[in-house]
Scaffold this active site. Structure first.
Site, PDB file in Angstrom:
ATOM      1  N   GLU A 338     -26.365  -2.030  16.776  1.00  0.00           N
ATOM      2  CA  GLU A 338     -27.777  -1.990  16.391  1.00  0.00           C
ATOM      3  C   GLU A 338     -27.941  -2.595  14.993  1.00  0.00           C
ATOM      4  OE1 GLU A 338     -31.191   1.468  15.643  1.00  0.00           O
ATOM      5  OE2 GLU A 338     -29.078   1.999  15.808  1.00  0.00           O
ATOM      6  N   HIS A 339     -27.052  -2.202  14.069  1.00  0.00           N
ATOM      7  CA  HIS A 339     -27.040  -2.741  12.711  1.00  0.00           C
ATOM      8  C   HIS A 339     -25.644  -3.279  12.422  1.00  0.00           C
ATOM      9  CE1 HIS A 339     -29.800   0.856  12.643  1.00  0.00           C
ATOM     10  NE2 HIS A 339     -30.637  -0.085  12.226  1.00  0.00           N
TER      11      HIS A 339
END
Length: 441
Positions: A338-339
Protein backbone atom coordinates in the site's frame (compact mmCIF):
# COMPACT_ATOMS: atom_id res chain seq x y z
CA UNK A 1 10.78 -8.01 18.12
CA UNK A 2 10.74 -8.41 14.33
CA UNK A 3 11.61 -11.57 12.40
CA UNK A 4 14.03 -12.02 9.50
CA UNK A 5 13.48 -13.74 6.17
CA UNK A 6 16.68 -14.51 4.27
CA UNK A 7 16.22 -14.78 0.50
CA UNK A 8 19.88 -14.48 -0.45
CA UNK A 9 20.67 -18.15 -0.87
CA UNK A 10 19.15 -18.94 -4.24
CA UNK A 11 17.48 -17.52 -7.32
CA UNK A 12 14.20 -15.91 -6.39
CA UNK A 13 11.09 -17.79 -7.52
CA UNK A 14 8.51 -16.07 -9.70
CA UNK A 15 4.92 -14.98 -9.13
CA UNK A 16 2.90 -16.64 -6.41
CA UNK A 17 5.85 -18.76 -5.29
CA UNK A 18 7.71 -15.59 -4.31
CA UNK A 19 4.62 -14.03 -2.75
CA UNK A 20 4.21 -17.13 -0.57
CA UNK A 21 7.65 -16.48 0.96
CA UNK A 22 6.79 -12.95 2.05
CA UNK A 23 5.19 -11.87 5.32
CA UNK A 24 1.42 -11.41 5.29
CA UNK A 25 -1.26 -10.90 7.91
CA UNK A 26 -3.98 -13.48 8.32
CA UNK A 27 -6.94 -11.62 6.85
CA UNK A 28 -9.68 -14.05 5.92
CA UNK A 29 -12.40 -11.94 4.35
CA UNK A 30 -14.18 -15.09 3.17
CA UNK A 31 -14.64 -16.29 6.77
CA UNK A 32 -15.87 -12.84 7.82
CA UNK A 33 -18.52 -12.95 5.07
CA UNK A 34 -20.69 -15.34 7.05
CA UNK A 35 -20.59 -13.01 10.03
CA UNK A 36 -21.58 -9.91 8.10
CA UNK A 37 -24.21 -11.55 5.90
CA UNK A 38 -26.98 -11.59 8.57
CA UNK A 39 -26.05 -8.03 9.58
CA UNK A 40 -26.46 -6.80 6.02
CA UNK A 41 -29.72 -8.70 5.57
CA UNK A 42 -31.05 -7.24 8.82
CA UNK A 43 -30.25 -3.72 7.63
CA UNK A 44 -31.84 -4.49 4.28
CA UNK A 45 -35.14 -5.45 5.89
CA UNK A 46 -35.21 -3.20 8.96
CA UNK A 47 -33.27 -0.12 7.90
CA UNK A 48 -32.22 2.46 10.45
CA UNK A 49 -33.51 0.45 13.41
CA UNK A 50 -31.11 -2.38 12.61
CA UNK A 51 -28.17 0.00 12.13
CA UNK A 52 -28.90 1.59 15.51
CA UNK A 53 -29.20 -1.82 17.19
CA UNK A 54 -25.83 -2.93 15.82
CA UNK A 55 -24.25 0.35 16.86
CA UNK A 56 -25.37 -0.36 20.41
CA UNK A 57 -24.06 -3.93 20.21
CA UNK A 58 -20.65 -3.22 18.65
CA UNK A 59 -19.90 0.38 19.62
CA UNK A 60 -21.48 0.38 23.07
CA UNK A 61 -23.79 3.34 22.54
CA UNK A 62 -27.38 3.67 21.34
CA UNK A 63 -27.97 6.72 19.20
CA UNK A 64 -31.37 8.45 19.02
CA UNK A 65 -30.93 8.84 15.26
CA UNK A 66 -28.32 8.06 12.63
CA UNK A 67 -28.08 11.47 10.95
CA UNK A 68 -25.69 13.81 12.77
CA UNK A 69 -27.43 17.13 13.45
CA UNK A 70 -26.08 20.09 11.48
CA UNK A 71 -25.45 22.03 14.68
CA UNK A 72 -23.18 19.25 15.97
CA UNK A 73 -21.05 19.50 12.82
CA UNK A 74 -20.86 23.29 13.13
CA UNK A 75 -20.03 23.07 16.83
CA UNK A 76 -17.23 20.60 16.17
CA UNK A 77 -15.56 23.07 13.83
CA UNK A 78 -16.08 25.99 16.20
CA UNK A 79 -14.41 24.04 19.02
CA UNK A 80 -11.58 22.58 16.96
CA UNK A 81 -8.04 23.33 18.10
CA UNK A 82 -6.82 26.17 15.81
CA UNK A 83 -3.57 24.31 15.10
CA UNK A 84 -5.49 21.19 14.01
CA UNK A 85 -7.78 23.34 11.86
CA UNK A 86 -4.80 24.98 10.16
CA UNK A 87 -3.22 21.58 9.51
CA UNK A 88 -6.45 20.19 8.05
CA UNK A 89 -6.92 23.24 5.85
CA UNK A 90 -3.42 22.84 4.46
CA UNK A 91 -4.00 19.12 3.91
CA UNK A 92 -7.21 19.93 2.00
CA UNK A 93 -5.48 22.63 -0.05
CA UNK A 94 -2.69 20.29 -1.14
CA UNK A 95 -5.08 17.43 -1.90
CA UNK A 96 -7.15 19.75 -4.10
CA UNK A 97 -4.07 20.85 -6.03
CA UNK A 98 -3.22 17.22 -6.87
CA UNK A 99 -6.72 15.96 -7.56
CA UNK A 100 -7.81 18.97 -9.62
CA UNK A 101 -5.07 18.09 -12.10
CA UNK A 102 -6.59 14.60 -12.46
CA UNK A 103 -9.84 15.84 -13.99
CA UNK A 104 -10.68 14.12 -17.27
CA UNK A 105 -11.91 15.95 -20.36
CA UNK A 106 -14.28 14.79 -23.07
CA UNK A 107 -12.37 13.56 -26.13
CA UNK A 108 -13.71 12.74 -29.58
CA UNK A 109 -11.87 10.48 -32.06
CA UNK A 110 -12.85 10.48 -35.72
CA UNK A 111 -12.42 6.82 -36.62
CA UNK A 112 -13.50 7.33 -40.26
CA UNK A 113 -15.27 10.15 -42.07
CA UNK A 114 -18.76 10.16 -40.59
CA UNK A 115 -17.82 7.85 -37.72
CA UNK A 116 -16.79 9.12 -34.30
CA UNK A 117 -16.34 7.76 -30.80
CA UNK A 118 -16.50 10.25 -27.95
CA UNK A 119 -15.33 9.39 -24.45
CA UNK A 120 -17.27 11.39 -21.89
CA UNK A 121 -16.60 11.31 -18.16
CA UNK A 122 -19.66 11.41 -15.93
CA UNK A 123 -19.46 11.69 -12.12
CA UNK A 124 -21.07 9.02 -9.99
CA UNK A 125 -24.39 10.39 -8.76
CA UNK A 126 -24.01 9.56 -5.08
CA UNK A 127 -21.22 8.12 -2.95
CA UNK A 128 -20.91 6.81 0.58
CA UNK A 129 -17.57 7.45 2.22
CA UNK A 130 -16.58 5.34 5.21
CA UNK A 131 -14.31 6.79 7.89
CA UNK A 132 -13.02 4.39 10.57
CA UNK A 133 -13.35 5.30 14.21
CA UNK A 134 -11.99 2.46 16.30
CA UNK A 135 -8.51 2.63 17.79
CA UNK A 136 -7.71 6.03 16.28
CA UNK A 137 -9.45 9.03 14.77
CA UNK A 138 -8.93 9.59 11.03
CA UNK A 139 -9.87 13.05 9.74
CA UNK A 140 -7.22 12.36 7.08
CA UNK A 141 -9.56 9.71 5.67
CA UNK A 142 -12.27 12.35 5.34
CA UNK A 143 -9.92 14.51 3.30
CA UNK A 144 -8.63 11.68 1.11
CA UNK A 145 -12.15 10.48 0.26
CA UNK A 146 -14.08 13.72 -0.02
CA UNK A 147 -11.62 15.83 -2.02
CA UNK A 148 -11.35 13.54 -5.08
CA UNK A 149 -15.13 12.99 -5.03
CA UNK A 150 -15.73 16.74 -5.00
CA UNK A 151 -13.16 17.38 -7.70
CA UNK A 152 -14.83 14.72 -9.84
CA UNK A 153 -18.10 16.64 -9.54
CA UNK A 154 -20.06 14.18 -7.39
CA UNK A 155 -23.26 15.86 -6.21
CA UNK A 156 -24.30 13.52 -3.39
CA UNK A 157 -21.70 12.79 -0.72
CA UNK A 158 -22.57 10.98 2.52
CA UNK A 159 -20.13 10.04 5.27
CA UNK A 160 -20.50 7.30 7.88
CA UNK A 161 -18.28 6.96 10.95
CA UNK A 162 -18.88 4.89 14.08
CA UNK A 163 -20.71 6.45 17.03
CA UNK A 164 -18.43 7.21 19.98
CA UNK A 165 -19.69 6.64 23.51
CA UNK A 166 -17.33 9.33 24.75
CA UNK A 167 -19.06 11.89 22.55
CA UNK A 168 -22.68 11.00 23.22
CA UNK A 169 -23.07 8.71 20.22
CA UNK A 170 -21.67 11.17 17.68
CA UNK A 171 -18.63 10.39 15.52
CA UNK A 172 -15.40 11.88 16.81
CA UNK A 173 -15.60 15.72 16.74
CA UNK A 174 -12.39 16.03 14.69
CA UNK A 175 -14.02 13.94 11.97
CA UNK A 176 -17.11 16.16 12.12
CA UNK A 177 -14.92 19.26 11.95
CA UNK A 178 -13.18 17.91 8.83
CA UNK A 179 -16.61 17.35 7.27
CA UNK A 180 -17.51 20.96 8.08
CA UNK A 181 -14.32 22.28 6.48
CA UNK A 182 -15.16 20.34 3.32
CA UNK A 183 -18.79 21.43 3.26
CA UNK A 184 -20.21 17.94 3.83
CA UNK A 185 -23.32 18.02 6.02
CA UNK A 186 -24.73 14.52 5.42
CA UNK A 187 -22.99 12.51 8.12
CA UNK A 188 -24.19 9.34 9.84
CA UNK A 189 -23.20 7.86 13.18
CA UNK A 190 -22.81 4.34 11.83
CA UNK A 191 -19.86 1.96 11.66
CA UNK A 192 -18.84 -1.49 10.56
CA UNK A 193 -20.69 -3.76 8.16
CA UNK A 194 -23.99 -2.14 9.11
CA UNK A 195 -22.78 1.20 7.72
CA UNK A 196 -21.85 -0.38 4.39
CA UNK A 197 -25.26 -2.08 4.25
CA UNK A 198 -26.92 1.26 5.06
CA UNK A 199 -25.18 2.80 2.07
CA UNK A 200 -26.13 -0.13 -0.16
CA UNK A 201 -29.81 -0.45 0.74
CA UNK A 202 -30.70 2.90 2.25
CA UNK A 203 -32.74 3.20 5.42
CA UNK A 204 -35.96 4.87 4.41
CA UNK A 205 -37.32 8.04 5.98
CA UNK A 206 -39.20 8.34 9.27
CA UNK A 207 -41.27 11.07 10.83
CA UNK A 208 -38.26 12.07 12.92
CA UNK A 209 -35.54 12.24 10.26
CA UNK A 210 -34.90 11.69 6.56
CA UNK A 211 -33.27 8.39 5.88
CA UNK A 212 -30.03 7.63 4.12
CA UNK A 213 -30.69 7.17 0.41
CA UNK A 214 -28.80 4.32 -1.31
CA UNK A 215 -25.48 5.21 -2.93
CA UNK A 216 -23.82 4.09 -6.15
CA UNK A 217 -20.29 3.74 -4.81
CA UNK A 218 -18.69 3.15 -1.40
CA UNK A 219 -15.08 4.06 -0.65
CA UNK A 220 -12.91 4.27 2.44
CA UNK A 221 -10.83 1.96 4.63
CA UNK A 222 -12.08 -0.23 7.46
CA UNK A 223 -11.58 -3.45 9.36
CA UNK A 224 -12.11 -6.99 8.09
CA UNK A 225 -15.88 -6.74 8.57
CA UNK A 226 -16.07 -3.58 6.49
CA UNK A 227 -14.02 -5.32 3.78
CA UNK A 228 -16.30 -8.36 3.94
CA UNK A 229 -19.43 -6.23 3.66
CA UNK A 230 -17.95 -4.51 0.60
CA UNK A 231 -17.29 -7.89 -1.01
CA UNK A 232 -20.77 -9.15 -0.16
CA UNK A 233 -22.52 -6.07 -1.54
CA UNK A 234 -20.31 -5.48 -4.56
CA UNK A 235 -22.57 -5.42 -7.56
CA UNK A 236 -25.33 -3.63 -5.73
CA UNK A 237 -22.78 -0.93 -5.00
CA UNK A 238 -19.45 -0.14 -6.57
CA UNK A 239 -16.48 -0.30 -4.21
CA UNK A 240 -12.99 1.14 -4.26
CA UNK A 241 -11.06 -1.92 -3.05
CA UNK A 242 -11.07 -4.63 -0.41
CA UNK A 243 -8.40 -2.99 1.70
CA UNK A 244 -6.69 -5.29 4.16
CA UNK A 245 -4.58 -4.21 7.13
CA UNK A 246 -2.47 -1.14 6.46
CA UNK A 247 1.12 -1.83 5.41
CA UNK A 248 4.47 -0.26 4.69
CA UNK A 249 7.39 -1.74 2.77
CA UNK A 250 10.77 -0.04 2.72
CA UNK A 251 13.35 -0.88 0.08
CA UNK A 252 16.68 0.29 1.48
CA UNK A 253 20.41 -0.16 0.98
CA UNK A 254 23.45 0.70 3.09
CA UNK A 255 22.96 4.44 2.45
CA UNK A 256 19.70 4.50 4.43
CA UNK A 257 19.58 5.92 7.94
CA UNK A 258 18.43 3.19 10.36
CA UNK A 259 16.89 5.87 12.60
CA UNK A 260 14.59 6.88 9.74
CA UNK A 261 13.85 3.28 8.74
CA UNK A 262 12.93 2.18 12.25
CA UNK A 263 10.77 5.27 12.84
CA UNK A 264 8.85 4.63 9.63
CA UNK A 265 8.27 0.95 10.46
CA UNK A 266 6.93 1.94 13.87
CA UNK A 267 4.72 4.66 12.39
CA UNK A 268 2.79 2.04 10.46
CA UNK A 269 2.74 -0.47 13.31
CA UNK A 270 0.95 1.97 15.61
CA UNK A 271 -2.19 1.81 13.46
CA UNK A 272 -3.26 -1.67 14.45
CA UNK A 273 -1.86 -4.96 15.78
CA UNK A 274 -2.45 -6.41 12.28
CA UNK A 275 -0.54 -3.61 10.53
CA UNK A 276 2.39 -4.80 8.43
CA UNK A 277 5.89 -3.29 8.55
CA UNK A 278 8.39 -4.78 6.11
CA UNK A 279 12.00 -3.81 5.41
CA UNK A 280 13.64 -5.21 2.25
CA UNK A 281 17.39 -4.68 2.17
CA UNK A 282 20.64 -6.06 0.77
CA UNK A 283 22.59 -4.71 3.76
CA UNK A 284 23.25 -6.86 6.83
CA UNK A 285 24.56 -3.75 8.58
CA UNK A 286 21.34 -1.81 7.98
CA UNK A 287 19.23 -4.76 9.13
CA UNK A 288 21.15 -5.03 12.41
CA UNK A 289 21.16 -1.29 13.01
CA UNK A 290 17.41 -1.10 12.33
CA UNK A 291 16.72 -3.91 14.80
CA UNK A 292 18.67 -2.01 17.46
CA UNK A 293 16.83 1.22 16.65
CA UNK A 294 13.47 -0.53 16.86
CA UNK A 295 14.18 -1.57 20.44
CA UNK A 296 15.17 1.96 21.42
CA UNK A 297 12.36 3.78 19.63
CA UNK A 298 9.58 1.35 20.56
CA UNK A 299 10.45 1.77 24.24
CA UNK A 300 9.82 5.50 23.88
CA UNK A 301 6.57 5.15 21.90
CA UNK A 302 2.87 5.22 22.76
CA UNK A 303 0.51 2.30 21.97
CA UNK A 304 3.37 -0.15 22.55
CA UNK A 305 1.68 -3.23 24.02
CA UNK A 306 -1.69 -3.07 22.25
CA UNK A 307 -0.51 -2.15 18.76
CA UNK A 308 3.17 -1.65 17.97
CA UNK A 309 4.74 -4.76 19.49
CA UNK A 310 2.03 -7.16 18.24
CA UNK A 311 2.29 -5.62 14.76
CA UNK A 312 6.09 -5.80 14.56
CA UNK A 313 6.23 -9.27 16.08
CA UNK A 314 3.38 -10.64 13.96
CA UNK A 315 3.79 -12.85 10.92
CA UNK A 316 2.91 -9.88 8.71
CA UNK A 317 6.11 -7.96 9.56
CA UNK A 318 9.73 -8.86 8.83
CA UNK A 319 13.14 -7.77 7.65
CA UNK A 320 13.68 -9.44 4.27
CA UNK A 321 17.31 -9.86 3.22
CA UNK A 322 18.08 -9.99 -0.52
CA UNK A 323 21.26 -10.35 -2.56
CA UNK A 324 21.02 -6.99 -4.32
CA UNK A 325 18.62 -4.21 -5.23
CA UNK A 326 17.50 -6.03 -8.37
CA UNK A 327 16.19 -8.84 -6.18
CA UNK A 328 14.84 -6.24 -3.78
CA UNK A 329 12.74 -4.76 -6.57
CA UNK A 330 11.38 -8.21 -7.41
CA UNK A 331 10.40 -8.67 -3.77
CA UNK A 332 8.63 -5.31 -3.38
CA UNK A 333 6.82 -5.84 -6.69
CA UNK A 334 5.65 -9.25 -5.52
CA UNK A 335 4.62 -7.78 -2.17
CA UNK A 336 2.73 -4.85 -3.76
CA UNK A 337 2.65 -2.57 -0.73
CA UNK A 338 0.00 0.00 0.00
CA UNK A 339 2.89 2.34 0.92
CA UNK A 340 6.39 1.80 -0.45
CA UNK A 341 9.40 3.86 0.61
CA UNK A 342 12.60 3.86 -1.45
CA UNK A 343 15.59 4.71 0.74
CA UNK A 344 18.52 3.90 -1.54
CA UNK A 345 21.22 5.64 -3.48
CA UNK A 346 19.64 7.24 -6.56
CA UNK A 347 16.21 6.62 -5.06
CA UNK A 348 14.30 8.30 -7.89
CA UNK A 349 15.80 5.95 -10.50
CA UNK A 350 15.03 2.92 -8.31
CA UNK A 351 11.46 4.15 -7.73
CA UNK A 352 11.00 4.47 -11.47
CA UNK A 353 11.54 0.71 -11.80
CA UNK A 354 8.78 -0.24 -9.34
CA UNK A 355 5.68 -1.78 -10.93
CA UNK A 356 3.41 -2.61 -7.99
CA UNK A 357 2.64 -0.19 -5.17
CA UNK A 358 -0.20 2.01 -4.04
CA UNK A 359 1.98 5.04 -3.40
CA UNK A 360 5.76 5.37 -3.68
CA UNK A 361 7.77 7.66 -1.39
CA UNK A 362 11.15 8.63 -2.78
CA UNK A 363 14.20 9.29 -0.63
CA UNK A 364 14.75 10.17 3.03
CA UNK A 365 12.56 13.29 3.04
CA UNK A 366 9.32 11.74 1.80
CA UNK A 367 8.15 9.43 4.60
CA UNK A 368 4.74 7.74 4.52
CA UNK A 369 3.58 10.04 7.32
CA UNK A 370 3.85 12.94 4.87
CA UNK A 371 1.58 11.10 2.47
CA UNK A 372 -0.88 10.32 5.24
CA UNK A 373 -1.51 13.98 5.88
CA UNK A 374 0.01 16.69 3.72
CA UNK A 375 1.66 15.41 0.53
CA UNK A 376 -1.58 15.78 -1.44
CA UNK A 377 -1.36 12.14 -2.56
CA UNK A 378 -3.70 9.18 -2.28
CA UNK A 379 -2.68 5.50 -2.32
CA UNK A 380 -4.05 1.96 -2.21
CA UNK A 381 -2.28 -1.29 -3.16
CA UNK A 382 -0.90 -3.31 -6.04
CA UNK A 383 -4.23 -4.80 -7.14
CA UNK A 384 -5.89 -1.43 -7.67
CA UNK A 385 -4.91 2.17 -8.22
CA UNK A 386 -4.91 4.70 -5.45
CA UNK A 387 -8.14 6.59 -4.81
CA UNK A 388 -8.36 9.48 -7.26
CA UNK A 389 -10.79 11.65 -9.19
CA UNK A 390 -11.00 8.74 -11.65
CA UNK A 391 -12.47 6.55 -8.90
CA UNK A 392 -15.60 8.72 -8.93
CA UNK A 393 -16.03 8.99 -12.71
CA UNK A 394 -17.62 6.68 -15.25
CA UNK A 395 -16.19 6.67 -18.74
CA UNK A 396 -19.01 6.53 -21.31
CA UNK A 397 -18.33 5.95 -25.01
CA UNK A 398 -20.70 7.75 -27.39
CA UNK A 399 -20.71 6.11 -30.83
CA UNK A 400 -22.00 8.25 -33.71
CA UNK A 401 -21.90 6.84 -37.28
CA UNK A 402 -23.57 8.03 -40.47
CA UNK A 403 -25.23 5.64 -42.94
CA UNK A 404 -22.22 5.77 -45.24
CA UNK A 405 -19.76 5.15 -42.41
CA UNK A 406 -21.71 2.07 -41.29
CA UNK A 407 -22.06 0.84 -44.86
CA UNK A 408 -18.31 1.01 -45.31
CA UNK A 409 -17.65 -1.43 -42.44
CA UNK A 410 -20.86 -3.48 -42.51
CA UNK A 411 -19.26 -6.50 -44.21
CA UNK A 412 -16.62 -6.73 -41.46
CA UNK A 413 -19.24 -6.59 -38.71
CA UNK A 414 -21.32 -9.31 -40.36
CA UNK A 415 -18.25 -11.48 -40.95
CA UNK A 416 -17.13 -11.24 -37.31
CA UNK A 417 -20.67 -11.85 -36.03
CA UNK A 418 -20.94 -15.03 -38.07
CA UNK A 419 -17.45 -16.13 -36.99
CA UNK A 420 -18.66 -15.91 -33.39
CA UNK A 421 -21.88 -17.78 -34.27
CA UNK A 422 -23.99 -14.75 -33.41
CA UNK A 423 -25.95 -14.34 -36.64
CA UNK A 424 -28.51 -11.98 -35.09
CA UNK A 425 -25.71 -9.47 -34.57
CA UNK A 426 -25.06 -9.53 -38.29
CA UNK A 427 -28.78 -9.42 -39.03
CA UNK A 428 -29.02 -6.15 -37.07
CA UNK A 429 -26.62 -4.67 -39.64
CA UNK A 430 -28.31 -6.24 -42.70
CA UNK A 431 -31.74 -4.98 -41.60
CA UNK A 432 -30.53 -1.41 -42.11
CA UNK A 433 -29.60 -2.11 -45.73
CA UNK A 434 -32.55 -4.13 -46.96
CA UNK A 435 -30.97 -7.35 -45.65
CA UNK A 436 -28.13 -7.10 -48.12
CA UNK A 437 -24.62 -6.26 -47.00
CA UNK A 438 -23.48 -3.14 -48.87
CA UNK A 439 -20.58 -3.51 -51.26
CA UNK A 440 -17.45 -1.76 -50.09
CA UNK A 441 -16.15 1.12 -52.09
Amino acid sequence: MISRIDLRGETLPEGSALRDLLPRAEFDVEAALEKVRPICEDVRHHGAAAVIDYGEKFDGVRVPGLRVPAEAITRALDELDPAVRAALEESIRRARLVHREQRRTTHTTQVVPGGTVTEKWIPVERVGLYVPGGRSVYPSSVVMNVVPAQEAGVDGIAIASPPQKEFGGLPHPTILAACALLGVDEVYAAGGAQAIAMFAYGTGSTADEPGCAPVNLVTGPGNIYVAAAKRLLKGRIGIDAEAGPTEIAILADSTADPVHVAADLISQAEHDPMAASVLVTDSDELAAATEAELKTQVAASKHVDDRIVPALAGRQSAIVLVRDLADGLKVVDAYGAEHLEIQTADAAAVADRVRNAGAIFVGPWAPVSLGDYCAGSNGCACHSSGLSVQSFLRGVHIVDYTRDALADVAHHVVTLAEAEDLPAHGAAIKARFGWKVPETK
